[in-house]
Design a protein around this motif. Structure first.
Motif, PDB file in Angstrom:
ATOM      1  N   ALA A 213     -43.304 -44.907   9.257  1.00 42.51           N
ATOM      2  CA  ALA A 213     -44.534 -45.559   9.650  1.00 42.51           C
ATOM      3  C   ALA A 213     -44.549 -46.998   9.987  1.00 42.51           C
ATOM      4  CB  ALA A 213     -45.418 -45.795   8.200  1.00 42.51           C
ATOM      5  N   GLY A 214     -43.367 -47.738   9.550  1.00 41.13           N
ATOM      6  CA  GLY A 214     -43.023 -48.938   9.691  1.00 41.13           C
ATOM      7  C   GLY A 214     -42.548 -48.915  11.074  1.00 41.13           C
ATOM      8  N   GLU A 215     -41.981 -48.123  11.543  1.00 39.76           N
ATOM      9  CA  GLU A 215     -41.129 -47.821  13.201  1.00 39.76           C
ATOM     10  C   GLU A 215     -42.224 -47.734  14.007  1.00 39.76           C
ATOM     11  OE1 GLU A 215     -38.106 -48.984  14.110  1.00 39.76           O
ATOM     12  OE2 GLU A 215     -37.852 -49.375  11.716  1.00 39.76           O
ATOM     13  N   THR A 216     -43.057 -46.712  13.664  1.00 40.11           N
ATOM     14  CA  THR A 216     -44.163 -46.245  14.381  1.00 40.11           C
ATOM     15  C   THR A 216     -45.236 -47.497  14.737  1.00 40.11           C
ATOM     16  OG1 THR A 216     -44.100 -44.126  13.779  1.00 40.11           O
ATOM     17  CG2 THR A 216     -46.358 -44.842  14.811  1.00 40.11           C
ATOM     18  N   THR A 217     -45.546 -48.100  13.515  1.00 46.94           N
ATOM     19  CA  THR A 217     -46.199 -49.670  13.622  1.00 46.94           C
ATOM     20  C   THR A 217     -45.603 -50.543  14.432  1.00 46.94           C
ATOM     21  OG1 THR A 217     -47.093 -48.766  11.485  1.00 46.94           O
ATOM     22  CG2 THR A 217     -47.517 -50.999  12.231  1.00 46.94           C
ATOM     23  N   PHE A 218     -44.340 -50.539  14.345  1.00 43.67           N
ATOM     24  CA  PHE A 218     -43.808 -51.722  15.101  1.00 43.67           C
ATOM     25  C   PHE A 218     -43.910 -51.643  16.521  1.00 43.67           C
ATOM     26  CE2 PHE A 218     -39.844 -53.281  17.326  1.00 43.67           C
ATOM     27  CZ  PHE A 218     -40.082 -54.616  16.774  1.00 43.67           C
ATOM     28  N   ILE A 219     -43.624 -50.187  16.915  1.00 50.45           N
ATOM     29  CA  ILE A 219     -43.705 -50.133  18.528  1.00 50.45           C
ATOM     30  C   ILE A 219     -45.235 -49.880  18.937  1.00 50.45           C
ATOM     31  CG2 ILE A 219     -43.621 -48.137  20.146  1.00 50.45           C
ATOM     32  CD1 ILE A 219     -41.344 -46.861  18.215  1.00 50.45           C
ATOM     33  N   ARG A 220     -46.108 -49.625  18.131  1.00 54.81           N
ATOM     34  CA  ARG A 220     -47.415 -49.580  18.726  1.00 54.81           C
ATOM     35  C   ARG A 220     -47.883 -51.204  19.003  1.00 54.81           C
ATOM     36  NH1 ARG A 220     -52.019 -46.549  18.220  1.00 54.81           N
ATOM     37  NH2 ARG A 220     -53.700 -47.521  19.438  1.00 54.81           N
ATOM     38  N   LEU A 221     -47.699 -52.199  17.793  1.00 53.98           N
ATOM     39  CA  LEU A 221     -47.833 -53.485  17.987  1.00 53.98           C
ATOM     40  C   LEU A 221     -47.231 -54.238  19.058  1.00 53.98           C
ATOM     41  CD1 LEU A 221     -48.038 -54.427  13.984  1.00 53.98           C
ATOM     42  CD2 LEU A 221     -49.983 -54.041  15.530  1.00 53.98           C
ATOM     43  N   SER A 222     -46.002 -53.704  19.187  1.00 54.30           N
ATOM     44  CA  SER A 222     -45.013 -54.532  20.078  1.00 54.30           C
ATOM     45  C   SER A 222     -45.630 -54.001  21.675  1.00 54.30           C
ATOM     46  CB  SER A 222     -43.746 -53.878  20.106  1.00 54.30           C
ATOM     47  OG  SER A 222     -42.972 -54.458  18.950  1.00 54.30           O
ATOM     48  N   GLN A 223     -46.191 -52.910  21.869  1.00 51.71           N
ATOM     49  CA  GLN A 223     -46.467 -52.367  23.170  1.00 51.71           C
ATOM     50  C   GLN A 223     -47.740 -52.809  23.277  1.00 51.71           C
ATOM     51  OE1 GLN A 223     -46.947 -48.170  22.138  1.00 51.71           O
ATOM     52  NE2 GLN A 223     -44.722 -47.899  23.204  1.00 51.71           N
ATOM     53  N   ARG A 224     -48.605 -53.158  22.243  1.00 50.95           N
ATOM     54  CA  ARG A 224     -50.114 -53.873  22.374  1.00 50.95           C
ATOM     55  C   ARG A 224     -49.951 -55.476  23.124  1.00 50.95           C
ATOM     56  NH1 ARG A 224     -53.917 -55.735  17.682  1.00 50.95           N
ATOM     57  NH2 ARG A 224     -52.256 -56.737  17.223  1.00 50.95           N
ATOM     58  N   THR A 225     -48.771 -55.905  22.391  1.00 53.41           N
ATOM     59  CA  THR A 225     -48.686 -57.434  22.672  1.00 53.41           C
ATOM     60  C   THR A 225     -48.249 -57.463  24.143  1.00 53.41           C
ATOM     61  OG1 THR A 225     -48.028 -58.069  20.149  1.00 53.41           O
ATOM     62  CG2 THR A 225     -47.162 -59.496  21.987  1.00 53.41           C
ATOM     63  N   ALA A 226     -47.323 -56.587  24.425  1.00 49.92           N
ATOM     64  CA  ALA A 226     -46.576 -56.618  25.892  1.00 49.92           C
ATOM     65  C   ALA A 226     -47.805 -56.383  26.853  1.00 49.92           C
ATOM     66  CB  ALA A 226     -45.790 -55.659  26.134  1.00 49.92           C
ATOM     67  N   ALA A 227     -48.706 -55.523  26.559  1.00 51.06           N
ATOM     68  CA  ALA A 227     -50.069 -55.268  27.367  1.00 51.06           C
ATOM     69  C   ALA A 227     -50.954 -56.317  27.814  1.00 51.06           C
ATOM     70  CB  ALA A 227     -50.578 -53.911  27.094  1.00 51.06           C
ATOM     71  N   ALA A 228     -51.009 -57.235  26.699  1.00 52.93           N
ATOM     72  CA  ALA A 228     -51.863 -58.344  26.383  1.00 52.93           C
ATOM     73  C   ALA A 228     -51.709 -59.413  27.744  1.00 52.93           C
ATOM     74  CB  ALA A 228     -51.839 -58.839  25.047  1.00 52.93           C
TER      75      ALA A 228
END
Length: 228
Positions: A213-228
């Motif tokens: 869950a931690g790794e999945t969340t980290f990836i999702r949040l990082s992708q969201r930040t990069a796309a912002a």
């Protein structure tokens, strides 16, 4: 939307819960300004309880300073969330192992199992209904039920301060239908291992669930930040 609060003797807790709930569910977005006069008007209360509630939220790390411009909702820090999940992996594994151990030495009464079973049912229904709010609540209740079943009160006490930060990130990652399905299948596996007194298996499943869950969340949040 933030709901107005009726006047009561002690409004600080009411205002705090209203603002906290809005932050956790994204009604107050990351980096959104927390202007005291605006909040006073929206909540229908005086400035004092709002000021005290903001101080409590700041202490929890849900609200931060934005220089000379006052306060804002804290952004979600992907690295920090992953770090919290890494710690929680060890704690969740311990809790599940202890809970399964209690099932070995005398079993778990129906009333003790009820919160876990109820959280599973509500969560699985929320997955089918695509209800993120109910799903986040059921997720929290599932893990809290495991902590209670462990018989170790210190476990829940240690994790409690981090739950608001988990809840904020969970809301985002649970928007993925595939992840929702996988997460709740893993919850069901953990619960079955506990009820079947499989202490080592329950511990491994719970630890891996939190780590993933931690790794999945980290990836999702990082992708969201990069796309912002």
């Amino acid at each position: 939307m933030i709901q107005q609060i009726r006047q009561k003797p002690d409004l600080v807790e009411e205002v705090y819960e209203a603002l906290k709930g809005a932050i956790l569910m994204g009604d107050l977005a990351e980096s959104e300004a927390m202007v005291q006069d605006d909040l006073v008007e929206k909540l229908g209360v005086s400035r004092q309880p709002v000021s005290h509630a903001l101080a409590l939220l700041k202490h929890e790390g849900l609200v931060i300073e934005r220089g000379r411009r006052g306060l804002m909702v804290a952004p979600i820090d992907a690295a920090r969330i992953r770090a919290l999940y890494q710690v929680r992996g060890a704690i969740d594994g311990l809790a599940a192992g202890l809970a399964a151990g209690r099932a070995i030495f005398g079993g778990l009464k129906a009333e003790e199992r009820a919160p876990l079973e109820q959280a599973l049912e509500i969560g699985e229904a929320a997955v089918k209904a695509n209800d993120i709010r109910d799903l986040v609540e059921a997720d929290v209740n599932f893990h809290r039920a495991v902590y209670t079943l462990s018989g170790n009160l210190a476990i829940g006490e240690m994790v409690q301060p981090s739950w608001p930060h988990f809840q904020r990130s969970m809301r985002i990652v649970l928007e993925d239908p595939d992840y929702r399905q996988r997460a709740w299948a893993e919850h069901r596996d953990i619960a079955e291992a506990i009820m079947n007194s499989q202490a080592r298996h329950a511990e491994e499943l719970a630890r891996q669930h939190a780590t993933d869950a931690g790794e999945t969340t980290f990836i999702r949040l990082s992708q969201r930040t990069a796309a912002a």
